[in-house]
Design a protein around this motif. Structure first.
Motif, PDB file in Angstrom:
ATOM      1  N   ALA A 198     -57.301  36.579  47.858  1.00  0.00           N
ATOM      2  CA  ALA A 198     -57.319  35.826  46.609  1.00  0.00           C
ATOM      3  C   ALA A 198     -57.700  36.806  45.624  1.00  0.00           C
ATOM      4  N   ARG A 199     -58.473  37.575  45.993  1.00  0.00           N
ATOM      5  CA  ARG A 199     -59.146  38.540  44.749  1.00  0.00           C
ATOM      6  C   ARG A 199     -57.842  39.604  44.627  1.00  0.00           C
ATOM      7  N   LEU A 200     -57.492  40.010  45.723  1.00  0.00           N
ATOM      8  CA  LEU A 200     -56.811  41.401  45.662  1.00  0.00           C
ATOM      9  C   LEU A 200     -55.217  40.779  45.060  1.00  0.00           C
ATOM     10  N   VAL A 201     -54.685  39.762  45.462  1.00  0.00           N
ATOM     11  CA  VAL A 201     -53.354  38.969  44.822  1.00  0.00           C
ATOM     12  C   VAL A 201     -53.749  38.936  43.404  1.00  0.00           C
ATOM     13  N   ALA A 202     -54.697  38.121  43.009  1.00  0.00           N
ATOM     14  CA  ALA A 202     -54.829  38.047  41.550  1.00  0.00           C
ATOM     15  C   ALA A 202     -55.083  39.046  40.648  1.00  0.00           C
ATOM     16  N   ALA A 203     -55.512  40.179  41.176  1.00  0.00           N
ATOM     17  CA  ALA A 203     -55.670  41.463  40.855  1.00  0.00           C
ATOM     18  C   ALA A 203     -54.276  42.091  40.192  1.00  0.00           C
ATOM     19  N   ARG A 204     -53.480  41.953  41.238  1.00  0.00           N
ATOM     20  CA  ARG A 204     -51.967  42.179  40.980  1.00  0.00           C
ATOM     21  C   ARG A 204     -51.465  41.470  40.238  1.00  0.00           C
ATOM     22  N   VAL A 205     -51.480  40.205  40.080  1.00  0.00           N
ATOM     23  CA  VAL A 205     -50.849  39.178  39.151  1.00  0.00           C
ATOM     24  C   VAL A 205     -51.215  39.404  37.609  1.00  0.00           C
ATOM     25  N   LYS A 206     -52.418  39.769  37.580  1.00  0.00           N
ATOM     26  CA  LYS A 206     -52.986  39.766  36.242  1.00  0.00           C
ATOM     27  C   LYS A 206     -52.293  41.144  35.317  1.00  0.00           C
ATOM     28  N   GLN A 207     -51.565  42.165  36.425  1.00  0.00           N
ATOM     29  CA  GLN A 207     -50.924  43.475  35.703  1.00  0.00           C
ATOM     30  C   GLN A 207     -49.487  42.978  35.196  1.00  0.00           C
ATOM     31  N   TYR A 208     -49.077  41.867  35.522  1.00  0.00           N
ATOM     32  CA  TYR A 208     -47.764  41.812  35.269  1.00  0.00           C
ATOM     33  C   TYR A 208     -47.667  41.606  33.495  1.00  0.00           C
ATOM     34  N   GLN A 226     -64.241  24.824  48.637  1.00  0.00           N
ATOM     35  CA  GLN A 226     -63.210  23.731  47.958  1.00  0.00           C
ATOM     36  C   GLN A 226     -63.093  24.339  46.288  1.00  0.00           C
ATOM     37  N   VAL A 227     -62.187  24.217  45.670  1.00  0.00           N
ATOM     38  CA  VAL A 227     -61.756  24.643  44.302  1.00  0.00           C
ATOM     39  C   VAL A 227     -61.886  23.305  43.757  1.00  0.00           C
ATOM     40  N   LYS A 228     -62.174  23.249  42.626  1.00  0.00           N
ATOM     41  CA  LYS A 228     -62.255  21.870  41.506  1.00  0.00           C
ATOM     42  C   LYS A 228     -61.571  22.462  40.302  1.00  0.00           C
ATOM     43  N   GLY A 229     -61.043  21.533  39.335  1.00  0.00           N
ATOM     44  CA  GLY A 229     -60.368  21.765  38.259  1.00  0.00           C
ATOM     45  C   GLY A 229     -61.314  21.349  37.037  1.00  0.00           C
ATOM     46  N   PRO A 230     -60.905  21.455  35.919  1.00  0.00           N
ATOM     47  CA  PRO A 230     -61.940  21.080  34.771  1.00  0.00           C
ATOM     48  C   PRO A 230     -62.432  19.853  34.775  1.00  0.00           C
ATOM     49  N   ASP A 231     -61.733  18.819  35.394  1.00  0.00           N
ATOM     50  CA  ASP A 231     -62.027  17.408  35.289  1.00  0.00           C
ATOM     51  C   ASP A 231     -62.915  17.140  36.452  1.00  0.00           C
ATOM     52  N   GLY A 232     -63.190  18.117  37.234  1.00  0.00           N
ATOM     53  CA  GLY A 232     -63.928  17.742  38.355  1.00  0.00           C
ATOM     54  C   GLY A 232     -63.272  17.346  39.786  1.00  0.00           C
ATOM     55  N   ALA A 233     -61.746  17.130  39.737  1.00  0.00           N
ATOM     56  CA  ALA A 233     -61.011  16.660  40.697  1.00  0.00           C
ATOM     57  C   ALA A 233     -60.717  17.906  41.454  1.00  0.00           C
ATOM     58  N   ILE A 273     -45.430  30.519  39.249  1.00  0.00           N
ATOM     59  CA  ILE A 273     -45.960  31.371  40.574  1.00  0.00           C
ATOM     60  C   ILE A 273     -46.183  30.562  41.666  1.00  0.00           C
ATOM     61  N   ILE A 274     -45.148  31.117  42.495  1.00  0.00           N
ATOM     62  CA  ILE A 274     -45.149  30.217  43.943  1.00  0.00           C
ATOM     63  C   ILE A 274     -45.745  31.231  44.940  1.00  0.00           C
ATOM     64  N   VAL A 275     -46.684  30.467  45.801  1.00  0.00           N
ATOM     65  CA  VAL A 275     -46.936  31.002  47.177  1.00  0.00           C
ATOM     66  C   VAL A 275     -46.251  30.527  48.090  1.00  0.00           C
ATOM     67  N   LEU A 276     -45.539  31.438  48.715  1.00  0.00           N
ATOM     68  CA  LEU A 276     -44.572  31.045  49.810  1.00  0.00           C
ATOM     69  C   LEU A 276     -45.085  31.581  51.203  1.00  0.00           C
ATOM     70  N   ALA A 289     -55.266  27.754  46.465  1.00  0.00           N
ATOM     71  CA  ALA A 289     -56.288  27.202  45.307  1.00  0.00           C
ATOM     72  C   ALA A 289     -57.254  28.264  44.844  1.00  0.00           C
ATOM     73  N   HIS A 290     -57.645  29.422  45.609  1.00  0.00           N
ATOM     74  CA  HIS A 290     -58.344  30.630  45.202  1.00  0.00           C
ATOM     75  C   HIS A 290     -57.573  31.461  44.394  1.00  0.00           C
ATOM     76  N   ILE A 291     -56.294  31.563  44.525  1.00  0.00           N
ATOM     77  CA  ILE A 291     -55.448  32.536  43.495  1.00  0.00           C
ATOM     78  C   ILE A 291     -55.283  31.929  42.389  1.00  0.00           C
ATOM     79  N   ALA A 292     -55.360  30.520  42.347  1.00  0.00           N
ATOM     80  CA  ALA A 292     -55.357  29.801  40.929  1.00  0.00           C
ATOM     81  C   ALA A 292     -56.558  29.862  40.326  1.00  0.00           C
ATOM     82  N   ARG A 293     -57.727  29.813  40.999  1.00  0.00           N
ATOM     83  CA  ARG A 293     -59.152  29.800  40.658  1.00  0.00           C
ATOM     84  C   ARG A 293     -59.139  31.362  39.931  1.00  0.00           C
ATOM     85  N   GLU A 294     -58.791  32.680  40.590  1.00  0.00           N
ATOM     86  CA  GLU A 294     -58.862  33.810  40.094  1.00  0.00           C
ATOM     87  C   GLU A 294     -58.273  34.091  38.865  1.00  0.00           C
ATOM     88  N   ILE A 295     -56.882  33.483  38.820  1.00  0.00           N
ATOM     89  CA  ILE A 295     -55.854  33.872  37.586  1.00  0.00           C
ATOM     90  C   ILE A 295     -56.221  32.576  36.319  1.00  0.00           C
TER      91      ILE A 295
END
Length: 689
Positions: A527-537, A584-591, A601-604, A624-630
């Motif tokens: 996830a960290r590696l993918v997110a690092a590339r996403v941030k370069q677009y 587990q990843v949780k959103g701003p509301d704790g869910a 962005i689609i993860v296929l 979930a972890h790509i979403a957290r990173e970006i």
């Protein structure tokens, strides 16, 4: 009344003595019934008329009250999917042999209770009508309380290993423990556990073995020795396994877990969105077997391809009023996802190409020369595969690690570009990239390295010198070919190989020991590696202007991996369930995090994108972890058994949907780049929508 164990053995020996002198060949040592007994679960019904366990390709079952017990029974009992192949050695089938039944099943059953007729057991009609599927019950118990499962694990091992003194020994399972029945003898006596053992139809040592229920599998019933059943075992079964009703979300989780678990053997996947099944997309031969019948709002439709032909398991849930239970809609996004302007794709395939060229030069400048340098490991793989029956997909390694035969085949399979049309992935991946680019969508291809590439020393001692090194040079050649064709590859392998240096201080390996898939550690790194590339677009800046803050919490779970049941039967008892921890990843509301179908962005991908996200602890997968990173949710389009052709799922959304996306991250196990069973299908893009 309980029969003393010595008396049971004596009675059995006395019964068997005249059989030893029987001139007409071996006879089945336990009495059966003169006629068949029709059998049906009280809460589960097989509703496709004419279903035959040995020949059908479709199984449709209706469940009145979904619990883990009824769902597992619907999936496992008398299912054509769960069948061991006939052994290659004909002598193991026992034709014309003299089986030794003097000490059956290593004594795990009270010998005097063994019978081939359920009517000769003390089970009441109500108890007979509520059986439990043996294999998933034991797996459930093992994940909850290893001590509670140990007795039934002993039963499973003894039943699998019973060879009747015939060639092939305990390595060939001639029967399996199929069902569990609970019996209350009354008078404050402890509950009894009875087990139905089924003999495989190809096992012919007892030509007169009765088949009381008429499904083609002769059976024996026996009472499990009382000392093997602990109070905790019965409490878990009654209070949770049988007693706890499932809601829609739990049914969905169960279906995802089952499809993921069955995938290595049966190439299973879930068919989503079926309002009426079968539909036009269902194969004609499958519709023909159903005689034109259709089923409304199935809760679960699972497609498999275990022998090259499509097969289906379909489960219908009924509400108390008898109407079909409608599946829940997907969760709504917690906040609107920003709509981004259309941009021109900006692939950068060059960096990976440069890395591979440097690797090739360091290896001597030739692919064959590089392959020769890693031949000792490749030879160890081929030797082990040659000594293991082809039907056995799970191979034991060292330190408790298990390996998947298909992944090993990929490592030693040779040049991926030389595969025949239909098996060669390069032109199809290039075609996919071009189609996305034509619609303004960026594309990242992310092949997930196999366990044997990263942990060669855990497969065989011959792999120890290659830790941290490339053991499959032709995978690197393929990565280079992709980049030369304009495909940007996000190359996980170098980072995964480097990560091995941290094993001494890491909490877990990069891959699960007993499973084909990565662990939370592998997910986090990817996830960290993918997110690092996403941030370069270039377009990411606009997306980042609407950040969402995600947090992480640990979620432990216990399970046998998907390779445990793929081992040779005699080896399965040596491996206990793993205790794993998902993040587990949780959103701003704790869910708990949910993927967003409106994300740009689609993860296929295949099951590597589904584990931890849709199975086990859930909400802790790669998406979930790509979403957290970006700091932004992503969409997940996933197929357990179909990474190469999950592209078609995306294509069915149509051009209009595709053109509003910014990036497709195509993540799949690298092993399916070699000799994928179903072949790589050309794209079929639907217009409109």
């Amino acid at each position: 009344m309980r029969v003393p164990s010595c008396g049971g053995r004596c009675a059995l020996v006395a019964m068997l003595l005249p059989l030893a002198c029987h001139s007409g060949g071996p006879r089945f040592p336990w009495p059966g019934a003169a006629d068949n007994v029709a059998f049906e679960h009280a809460e589960v019904r097989t509703v496709n008329a004419g279903y035959r366990r040995t020949t059908s390709r479709v199984l449709v079952r209706e469940i009145d009250r979904p619990t883990r017990a009824t769902l597992d029974y619907a999936a496992y009992n008398a299912n054509f999917m769960n069948a061991d192949a006939e052994p290659e050695d004909p002598a193991a089938a026992g034709v014309g042999a003299r089986p030794d039944a003097s000490h059956p099943f290593a004594g795990v059953f009270d010998a005097a209770t063994l019978t081939a007729s359920i009517r000769k057991t003390p089970l009441t009609p109500a108890e007979r009508a509520h059986p439990l599927a043996f294999a998933p019950l034991v797996e459930y118990l093992a994940t909850k309380n290893a001590d509670a499962a140990s007795g039934l694990e002993d039963v499973a091992a003894a039943v699998r290993a019973e060879s009747w003194g015939l060639p092939g020994g305990p390595h060939i399972a001639r029967q399996l423990a199929a069902l569990v029945f609970l019996h209350d003898p009354g008078a404050d006596a402890a509950a009894e556990v009875w087990v139905k053992v089924e003999l495989w139809p190809w096992f012919k040592a007892f030509p007169d073995a009765p088949d009381e229920d008429g499904d083609g599998f002769p059976e024996v019933y026996g009472r499990v020795r009382a000392d093997l059943i602990k109070p905790a075992t019965l409490a878990l079964i009654r209070d949770d396994y049988v007693g706890k009703p499932f809601g829609a979300a739990e049914v969905k989780s169960w279906a995802n877990q089952l499809s993921s678990y069955w995938y290595p053997s049966y190439n299973t996947d879930l068919v989503k969105g079926a309002v009426v099944w079968p539909d036009d997309a269902t194969e004609s031969e499958v519709r023909g077997e159903l005689g034109g019948r259709t089923f409304d709002t199935p809760a679960v439709v699972m497609r498999g391809k275990p022998q090259g032909k499509p097969v289906y398991n379909v489960f219908l849930l009924k509400t108390p009023d008898g109407k079909p239970a409608v599946r829940p809609a997907g969760p709504a996004a917690t906040a609107p996802t920003p709509k981004l302007k259309r941009t021109t794709p900006t692939p950068t395939p060059g960096p990976v190409a440069d890395v591979v060229r440097r690797e090739l030069a360091a290896a001597g400048g030739g692919w064959d020369k590089w392959a020769a340098s890693v031949a000792p490991f490749a030879d160890s793989v081929r030797k082990r595969e040659k000594s293991t029956p082809a039907s056995v997909k799970g191979l034991p390694g060292l330190d408790g690690f298990l390996f998947f035969r298909n992944a090993l085949d990929y490592v030693v399979g040779g040049d991926l570009e030389q595969q025949k049309p239909g098996k060669a992935p390069l032109p199809l991946i290039v075609e996919f990239r071009k189609l996305l680019a034509d619609n303004g969508v960026d594309f990242l291809f992310v092949p997930v390295p196999t366990k044997s590439e990263v942990l060669p020393d855990k497969f065989d001692p011959a792999g120890k010198p290659f830790v941290g090194k490339v053991v499959n040079p032709f995978a690197r050649k393929f990565a280079l070919a992709l980049t030369q064709a304009g495909v940007e590859v996000l190359d996980l392998l170098p980072a995964f190989l480097a990560e091995r240096a941290k094993d001494a201080t890491a909490k877990e390996p990069i891959y699960q020991a007993q499973d084909t898939h990565w662990s939370a550690r592998g997910i986090d790194l990817a996830a960290r590696l993918v997110a690092a590339r996403v941030k370069q677009y270039p377009w990411y800046r606009e997306l980042a202007s609407h950040p969402r803050k995600y947090t992480v919490s640990d979620a432990p779970f216990v399970r046998h991996g998907d390779l445990h049941s793929r081992l040779a039967p005699a080896l399965r008892g040596k491996y206990k369930p793993e205790t794993l921890v998902g993040h587990q990843v949780k959103g701003p509301d704790g869910a708990l995090y949910e993927d967003d179908a409106d994300s740009p962005i689609i993860v296929l991908g295949d099951s590597f994108t589904g584990v931890y996200q849709l199975t086990d602890c859930q909400h802790a997968g790669i998406s979930a972890h790509i979403a957290r990173e970006i700091s932004s949710p992503v969409d997940l389009v996933m197929s357990y058994g179909g990474g190469p052709n999950v592209r078609q799922t995306l294509m069915r959304r149509g051009v209009a949907d595709l053109s509003r996306r910014k990036l497709v991250i195509y993540m799949m196990t690298a092993r399916d780049l070699y000799n994928y069973s179903e072949g790589w299908d050309p794209l079929r893009l639907e217009a409109g929508k």
